[in-house]
Design a protein around this motif. Structure first.
Motif, PDB file in Angstrom:
ATOM      1  N   ARG A  30      -3.595  -5.533  -1.406  1.00 28.10           N
ATOM      2  CA  ARG A  30      -2.833  -4.628  -0.532  1.00 28.10           C
ATOM      3  C   ARG A  30      -1.764  -5.395   0.233  1.00 28.10           C
ATOM      4  O   ARG A  30      -0.679  -4.875   0.472  1.00 28.10           O
ATOM      5  CB  ARG A  30      -3.772  -3.919   0.435  1.00 28.10           C
ATOM      6  CG  ARG A  30      -4.699  -2.963  -0.273  1.00 28.10           C
ATOM      7  CD  ARG A  30      -5.449  -2.052   0.650  1.00 28.10           C
ATOM      8  NE  ARG A  30      -6.425  -1.274  -0.080  1.00 28.10           N
ATOM      9  CZ  ARG A  30      -7.100  -0.263   0.413  1.00 28.10           C
ATOM     10  NH1 ARG A  30      -6.894   0.107   1.657  1.00 28.10           N
ATOM     11  NH2 ARG A  30      -7.977   0.394  -0.308  1.00 28.10           N
TER      12      ARG A  30
ATOM     13  N   ILE B 211      -6.412  -4.654   7.766  1.00 31.96           N
ATOM     14  CA  ILE B 211      -6.736  -4.225   6.403  1.00 31.96           C
ATOM     15  C   ILE B 211      -8.182  -4.596   6.066  1.00 31.96           C
ATOM     16  O   ILE B 211      -8.945  -3.784   5.533  1.00 31.96           O
ATOM     17  CB  ILE B 211      -5.765  -4.862   5.390  1.00 31.96           C
ATOM     18  CG1 ILE B 211      -4.349  -4.344   5.618  1.00 31.96           C
ATOM     19  CG2 ILE B 211      -6.206  -4.586   3.963  1.00 31.96           C
ATOM     20  CD1 ILE B 211      -3.304  -5.006   4.747  1.00 31.96           C
TER      21      ILE B 211
ATOM     22  N   GLU C  38      -9.532  -7.190  -2.519  1.00 29.38           N
ATOM     23  CA  GLU C  38      -8.800  -5.934  -2.381  1.00 29.38           C
ATOM     24  C   GLU C  38      -7.761  -6.027  -1.268  1.00 29.38           C
ATOM     25  O   GLU C  38      -6.634  -5.528  -1.407  1.00 29.38           O
ATOM     26  CB  GLU C  38      -9.798  -4.804  -2.085  1.00 29.38           C
ATOM     27  CG  GLU C  38      -9.167  -3.426  -1.927  1.00 29.38           C
ATOM     28  CD  GLU C  38      -8.454  -2.929  -3.158  1.00 29.38           C
ATOM     29  OE1 GLU C  38      -8.876  -3.292  -4.283  1.00 29.38           O
ATOM     30  OE2 GLU C  38      -7.444  -2.210  -3.011  1.00 29.38           O
ATOM     31  N   ALA C  39      -8.124  -6.689  -0.178  1.00 34.73           N
ATOM     32  CA  ALA C  39      -7.182  -6.858   0.936  1.00 34.73           C
ATOM     33  C   ALA C  39      -5.965  -7.682   0.493  1.00 34.73           C
ATOM     34  O   ALA C  39      -4.829  -7.357   0.853  1.00 34.73           O
ATOM     35  CB  ALA C  39      -7.875  -7.529   2.122  1.00 34.73           C
TER      36      ALA C  39
ATOM     37  N   ASP D   2       1.046  -5.799  -2.164  1.00 33.99           N
ATOM     38  CA  ASP D   2       1.783  -4.570  -2.440  1.00 33.99           C
ATOM     39  C   ASP D   2       2.657  -4.150  -1.264  1.00 33.99           C
ATOM     40  O   ASP D   2       3.756  -3.640  -1.448  1.00 33.99           O
ATOM     41  CB  ASP D   2       0.809  -3.434  -2.778  1.00 33.99           C
ATOM     42  CG  ASP D   2       0.162  -3.628  -4.137  1.00 33.99           C
ATOM     43  OD1 ASP D   2      -0.876  -2.994  -4.400  1.00 33.99           O
ATOM     44  OD2 ASP D   2       0.697  -4.444  -4.922  1.00 33.99           O
ATOM     45  N   LYS D   3       2.142  -4.348  -0.049  1.00 35.30           N
ATOM     46  CA  LYS D   3       2.870  -3.837   1.113  1.00 35.30           C
ATOM     47  C   LYS D   3       3.518  -4.927   1.934  1.00 35.30           C
ATOM     48  O   LYS D   3       4.174  -4.643   2.915  1.00 35.30           O
ATOM     49  CB  LYS D   3       1.908  -3.045   2.003  1.00 35.30           C
ATOM     50  CG  LYS D   3       1.383  -1.820   1.306  1.00 35.30           C
ATOM     51  CD  LYS D   3       0.582  -0.939   2.231  1.00 35.30           C
ATOM     52  CE  LYS D   3       0.061   0.256   1.453  1.00 35.30           C
ATOM     53  NZ  LYS D   3      -0.945   1.001   2.147  1.00 35.30           N
TER      54      LYS D   3
END
Lengths: 158, 120
Positions: free
Chosen positions: A25, A46, A21-22, A28-29
Motif C-alpha cells: 500500500r 496503515i 500488505e502495508a 501504491d500510494k
C-alpha cells in the motif's frame, strides 16, 4: 512496522503478512506523499489499520498463552535494560508485562506500543491513530493503570 | 512517576522486533508478479475479469434477451388474430349467411318446404 505488527498480532506469520500488505500500500500510494514529514505516522497508520482489521477477523489465537513465550512467539526480542536491578529477573518480568499487554483492549494496547515501544509523541500518535489528542492521553493513562494494577506483586517473588 | 512505572516503561521499550528482510522481499516479489501480469493482459481484459464487471455483463444479457423475447411475443400476438379470424370471417360473410346468399331465416324455411319438383 514489524515491532508494531508483532506487538499487536502476537503471531509472527500474521504480523509479517500485515507488514507485507502495508508495504504494498505504501508503494501504491506513496507517490502522493510529499517529503518525509508525516511519512512515519502515515505508514504506522496503515499498519495499525491492517492489524485492527486482521484482529477483528481472527476469532481465536492459536496456542495457549502459558505455553508460548509471549516475547519469542510473536518474533520479538528483549534488549537488556541498563541499570536493571539484578535481583529481579528481567526476562520473567518482561514476559509478565507482555502477557498483560496482550490482554489490554486493542485501542489501549495500540497506544501503549506506539508510545513506549516506538517512542511516538502524543501529536504523532494523534496523526497515526486519527483520534484527538485527548483520546490518545486517555488510552495511555488507562492502559498504564491497568498494567500497573495487574503487575502488582509480580516482582515480589525473588 | 513511581519506580514501578519507570521499570514498566523501560521494559515496554526494551521489547522490539529485529529488522527482518523477509516482508520486504515478499512485497517486492508480489509487485514484480503484479507487473508481469499487467504486461500479459490488456487493461480491458483485466477489467472484464473482475467479478463485478462479469455480474453486470451477465445481468445485461439476461435483460436484453428477456426484452427481445417480449417484443417478439407482443408482435406475434398482435398479428395472430387477423390471420386466424380471416377464414372464419370469410365463411360467415358479413350477413352471417355463410357466404351462400341465403338469408338466415329463409334458409331454415326453405329447408322445410318440400321440393315441388318443378323444372325450370
Amino acid at each position: 512496522m514489524l515491532t508494531l505488527a508483532r506487538s499487536m498480532m502476537r503471531d509472527r506469520a500474521q504480523a509479517e503478512d500485515v507488514v507485507t500488505e502495508a508495504l504494498l500500500r505504501v508503494h501504491d500510494k506513496g507517490g502522493s506523499i510529499r517529503g518525509d514529514r508525516g511519512l512515519r505516522t502515515w505508514v504506522l497508520r496503515i499498519v495499525a489499520n491492517l492489524c485492527r482489521d486482521q484482529l477483528r477477523r481472527r476469532k481465536f489465537v492459536a496456542g495457549r498463552a502459558d505455553e508460548l513465550s509471549p516475547i519469542e512467539h510473536p518474533g520479538l526480542m528483549l534488549r537488556p535494560v541498563e541499570g536493571w536491578d539484578d535481583a529481579l529477573d528481567q526476562r520473567r518480568y518482561a514476559e509478565a508485562v507482555e502477557r498483560e499487554l496482550a490482554r489490554l483492549p486493542h485501542d489501549q494496547r495500540e497506544a501503549m506500543v506506539m508510545r513506549h515501544r516506538l517512542g511516538l509523541s502524543h501529536e504523532e500518535m494523534m496523526e497515526a491513530l486519527a483520534v484527538p489528542i485527548g483520546t490518545v492521553k486517555s488510552r495511555l493513562a488507562r492502559g498504564l493503570a491497568t498494567l500497573r494494577s495487574r503487575l502488582e506483586g509480580i516482582d515480589d517473588a525473588r | 512517576m513511581t519506580r514501578d512505572d519507570r521499570r514498566l516503561e523501560r521494559t515496554l521499550a526494551a521489547v522490539h522486533a529485529a529488522a527482518d528482510p523477509a516482508p520486504l522481499a515478499r512485497a517486492l516479489a508480489r509487485l514484480a508478479e503484479r507487473d508481469a501480469r499487467a504486461q500479459l493482459e490488456p487493461a480491458w481484459v483485466r477489467w472484464l475479469s473482475r467479478p463485478a464487471a462479469l455480474a453486470a455483463a451477465g445481468a445485461l444479457l439476461v435483460v436484453s434477451v428477456s426484452a427481445s423475447l417480449w417484443i417478439v411475443r407482443d408482435t406475434s400476438d398482435a398479428a395472430a388474430p387477423s390471420l386466424s379470424a380471416d377464414p372464419i370471417a370469410g365463411l360467415l360473410g358479413e350477413d352471417g349467411s355463410l357466404g351462400l346468399g341465403v338469408p338466415g331465416s329463409d334458409a331454415s324455411g326453405a329447408a322445410l318446404r318440400p321440393d315441388s319438383g318443378e323444372v325450370r
